[in-house]
Scaffold this active site. Sequence first.
Site, PDB file in Angstrom:
ATOM      1  N   ASP A 185       0.012   6.350  -1.757  1.00 17.91           N
ATOM      2  CA  ASP A 185       0.246   5.810  -3.012  1.00 17.91           C
ATOM      3  C   ASP A 185      -1.080   6.000  -3.016  1.00 17.91           C
ATOM      4  O   ASP A 185      -2.388   5.723  -2.587  1.00 17.91           O
ATOM      5  CB  ASP A 185       1.151   4.790  -4.224  1.00 17.91           C
ATOM      6  N   ASP A 191      10.180  -1.524  -2.086  1.00 20.87           N
ATOM      7  CA  ASP A 191       8.528  -2.145  -1.269  1.00 20.87           C
ATOM      8  C   ASP A 191       8.074  -2.705  -2.069  1.00 20.87           C
ATOM      9  O   ASP A 191       8.059  -3.297  -3.215  1.00 20.87           O
ATOM     10  CB  ASP A 191       7.098  -0.427  -1.458  1.00 20.87           C
TER      11      ASP A 191
END
Length: 436
Positions: free
Chosen positions: A121, A282
Amino acid sequence: MVAYSTFFSPPVLHFRSPWESTLSKLNYFFPDSQDFVDPSFDFLKETRNEHRVRQRDDLYPHEVFKRDFPFPYDGMLVSKAVVDGLGNGESKYTRAQRLRFYRAKMKRFFRLPEQMLSMGDCGAFTYVHHENPPYRIDEIIDFYEDSQFDYGVSLDHIVFGYDTPKKIITGADLDECCRRQQLTLELAEKFLIASKDAHFQPFGVAHGWNKETYAESVQALLKMGYKRITMGGMVPLKTPQILETLAEIKPHLKTDTQVHLLGIARPESFNDFIRLGVTSIDSTTPLAQAFKDKKNNYHVVDGDAYVAIRVPQSDGNLTLSRKIKSGEVDQDRARILERLTLKALRAYDNREIELESTLNVLMEYETLHAGEDKAGKIRASYMRTLSDRPWEKCDCEVCQSIGINVIIFRGAERNRRRGFHNIQVLYKKLQHTLTL
Ligand SMILES: [Zn+2]
């Protein structure tokens, strides 16, 4: 041009896709923040192998835990901002590490086992205060492709705040929320088009400032053609706010839509997450709590977490060094008490001395470095930690190999190992939920 079908079928590098077949599974991704431990560290002498190369010779959690579950997470999440910084030269990676990362690629750099997933990301939290994201879409795609990620998250910009009955976002703040939401959606659309020949699977990020606007974002992403959605900006939200948002988006999800909660773990809500369509999460919270939380430092599968026992280094701890310099604390006395405390804790671990005498030495050092008030307040918690001996009840590799050291709050090697222990506790809780 690569054949159109590669966009819909798993690419060669993508060796498994468990989410398609087992949507009830909740995958946990461990976010990389250069957290590893040095296996050469000697807990008695507090020395390490002088030839050790940072990162290369160190161990990640998946290299430490191998017994109960194959690994303590299903994959790793790596942010471009962590590897590259924000363009000002500052990053968590040294130049040498960054070069090695790009040369070795994701799997080899982290020495990830074959079956482990990888997600990239942008690290939007690091540029949340910038007016616009500091990256271009082609840079992000290059980062994901060059590093050979399985999944890549679209470029986004975090939306601040969340409506509450007492405070609805209005005025200029509302304008900024709308701008960032719109910008994120425009970037997601361009990202999807630009990544259609890529080897990674794209995730589109949804932002919002209430459940309705989050749902608008999700609907827009699905309409663009996304099969994978990341819910962003939820870290500061209260659990009921996350759950109401998930309930709002649930009717819009298709049977094969995958939903990732960015930065969220919250084990008490695992069942709700699964019920509401979340397929992965996460979080670094279990690791961070090991040395950032005031009390919940050592997690257990059942029951309340334990406080870790503070034994700061008399010559390395900032607060203590300041007190020594100002003359508030006598350096020699600090050194002696520090040594005696460590010795007593080791002896207590070996059942050579009683709880009471261990606690007495410990409290004397605590009073010296933390002051009488704080020492008085933490005494009962220390007593609970010591008398329950939770490190003896845990069968993880860390607790089994370093004993009481796992619960001593002192230096990165001990603190991080306690964080690793917490990560495998989170994963055990997750596996427990999944088998219910
Ligand atoms: Zn353990």
